[in-house]
Design an enzyme around this catalytic site. Structure first.
Site, PDB file in Angstrom:
ATOM      1  CG  ASP A 193      -3.319   7.104   3.741  1.00 24.07           C
ATOM      2  OD1 ASP A 193      -2.514   7.801   4.393  1.00 24.07           O
ATOM      3  OD2 ASP A 193      -2.966   6.324   2.832  1.00 24.07           O
ATOM      4  CG  ASP A 217      -7.263   7.903   0.891  1.00 21.17           C
ATOM      5  OD1 ASP A 217      -7.426   8.591  -0.131  1.00 21.17           O
ATOM      6  OD2 ASP A 217      -6.318   7.132   1.026  1.00 21.17           O
ATOM      7  CG  ASP A 221      -7.077   2.631  -0.893  1.00 21.58           C
ATOM      8  OD1 ASP A 221      -8.118   2.801  -1.556  1.00 21.58           O
ATOM      9  OD2 ASP A 221      -6.276   3.546  -0.623  1.00 21.58           O
ATOM     10  NE  ARG A 273      -8.527   6.825  -7.759  1.00 21.18           N
ATOM     11  CZ  ARG A 273      -7.468   7.158  -7.039  1.00 21.18           C
ATOM     12  NH1 ARG A 273      -7.344   6.676  -5.804  1.00 21.18           N
ATOM     13  NH2 ARG A 273      -6.554   7.970  -7.530  1.00 21.18           N
TER      14      ARG A 273
END
Length: 394
Positions: A193, A217, A221, A273
């Site tokens: 990604d 991205d 993650d 985030r």
């Protein structure tokens, strides 16, 4: 008049500092504090609880594997290549299918434990995502190492990986194609990604003293039931969706996720985030937040978030002062999102929810003393890769 002792001086200093604190009062018994913040004359900078384990030792280059004993929190069991040989990266080029000895990719795909270091400064532009195998340490100390301008790091279905002292930035999506992940196996990947570091179905991972910015991205993650992870001492900047913890709102297997996010600096140019959490548990402690444009800490699907001893500086936008964001419109009042000893500046505020303690309940080897938020600017002042010189303390 005799000079004040450091402890008495600290007590006097804390009594006059006008900070907005929530929940508990400042504590004086933090066992990682051995000096006052660097802004106080004649006192050195603080070494935080992780760095004090190794940074003051001049023999770090001949005793690199000692770093593996320094992690705290849920990822403290990450061994990396502690029990393996030293592998030296001498070639900055890349071949996703048939990497040659000397390349970074050749080292990370091996099945045996390896402690991977770099012969010199280098910028590595990967041709496809870097699939890291279990029991590997990528140690950038002593060199300026960048992974940039191509696909970046994937940690998938493995355990015991340490990534330390690397600049990871401007990561691009990977292309569909063949990528080798062990000496004996090469398989087709559908295309990454564009994350800086993607942790997928993995455990015992420690990401420390890295610089992450401007990826296609996320910067980091952590998804698909990954757990036992510590993310520490990193510098994040110039990015939108910084850190995602949890795959999606329907993937309940992420309930096993336990992550410690400690002593990071969330710098300027960040939007949201830091982190965003689903289902799992996140202990967010002693981080510095210089800016957010939407929110700092968010989540959905009833995660548990314990914000402890952080230092939040709200943006000037009157509509973005809140630290927190629930990605639902109702039924979140029982979610355990708690704040303790956080520092809130420029109008920042944390909306708490839930009842009772949500302390992390670390095992003895995971446990560490969280400093009062007041100390965070000093404790995070060296976030990101360090300039380490062989024969000298870092």
């Amino acid at each position: 008049m005799a000079a004040l002792s450091p402890i008495l001086f600290l007590s006097c200093l804390l009594s006059i500092v006008p900070l907005t604190l929530q929940a508990d009062s400042l504590e004086n018994d933090y066992n990682g504090v051995n000096a006052l913040p660097s802004s106080v004359p004649n006192y050195p900078k603080l070494l935080n609880v992780l760095d004090s384990c190794w940074r003051d030792k001049s023999n770090w280059a001949t005793n690199r594997r000692a770093l593996a004993d320094c992690a705290v929190g849920y990822g403290s069991g990450s061994m990396g290549g502690k029990y393996g040989a030293i592998y030296i990266v001498t070639d900055s080029s890349d071949d996703p299918v048939n990497p040659k000895p000397g390349m970074l990719r050749y080292g990370v795909i091996q099945t045996r434990p390896l402690w991977i270091i770099f012969a010199e400064d280098m910028v590595i532009t990967l041709k496809n995502e870097l699939m890291v195998n279990s029991f590997k340490t990528i140690d950038g100390r002593g060199a300026n190492v960048e992974i940039a301008y191509g696909p970046c790091i994937t940690i998938q279905g493995v355990s015991h990986v340490i990534v330390h002292g690397i600049s990871i930035h401007d990561c691009k999506p990977g292309k569909s194609g063949m990528v080798r992940n062990t000496p004996m196996h090469v398989g087709k990947r559908m295309g990454a990604d564009g994350d800086g570091i993607s942790v997928f179905a993995s455990s015992n991972i420690w990401i420390d003293h890295c610089y992450l910015a401007r990826c296609a991205d996320g910067l980091i993650d952590v998804i698909h039931a990954s757990t036992a992870i510590t993310i520490s001492n990193n510098y994040f900047t110039q990015h939108d969706k910084v850190m995602l913890l949890g795959h999606n709102d329907g993937f309940s297997a992420d309930k096993v996720m336990k992550i410690t996010i400690v002593l990071n600096r969330f710098g300027t140019g960040l939007i949201e985030r830091m982190p965003r959490v689903r289902f799992g548990y996140a202990h967010v402690a002693n981080n510095r937040y210089d800016e957010w444009q939407m929110y700092a800490i968010g989540g959905s699907a009833n995660p548990t978030i314990f914000s402890e001893g952080n230092y939040f500086i709200a943006p000037n936008n009157a509509n973005s002062k809140e630290v927190t964001k629930r990605e639902v419109s109702k039924n979140w009042n029982n979610w355990k999102w708690r704040s303790s000893r956080d520092v809130f500046l420029n109008g920042a505020y944390f909306v708490q929810s839930g009842y009772g303690s949500c302390a992390p309940h670390y095992a003895s080897l995971q446990s560490f003393k969280v400093a009062p938020g007041f100390f965070v600017p000093a404790l995070t002042s060296d976030a990101g890769p360090l300039s380490c010189v062989v024969g000298k303390a870092c």
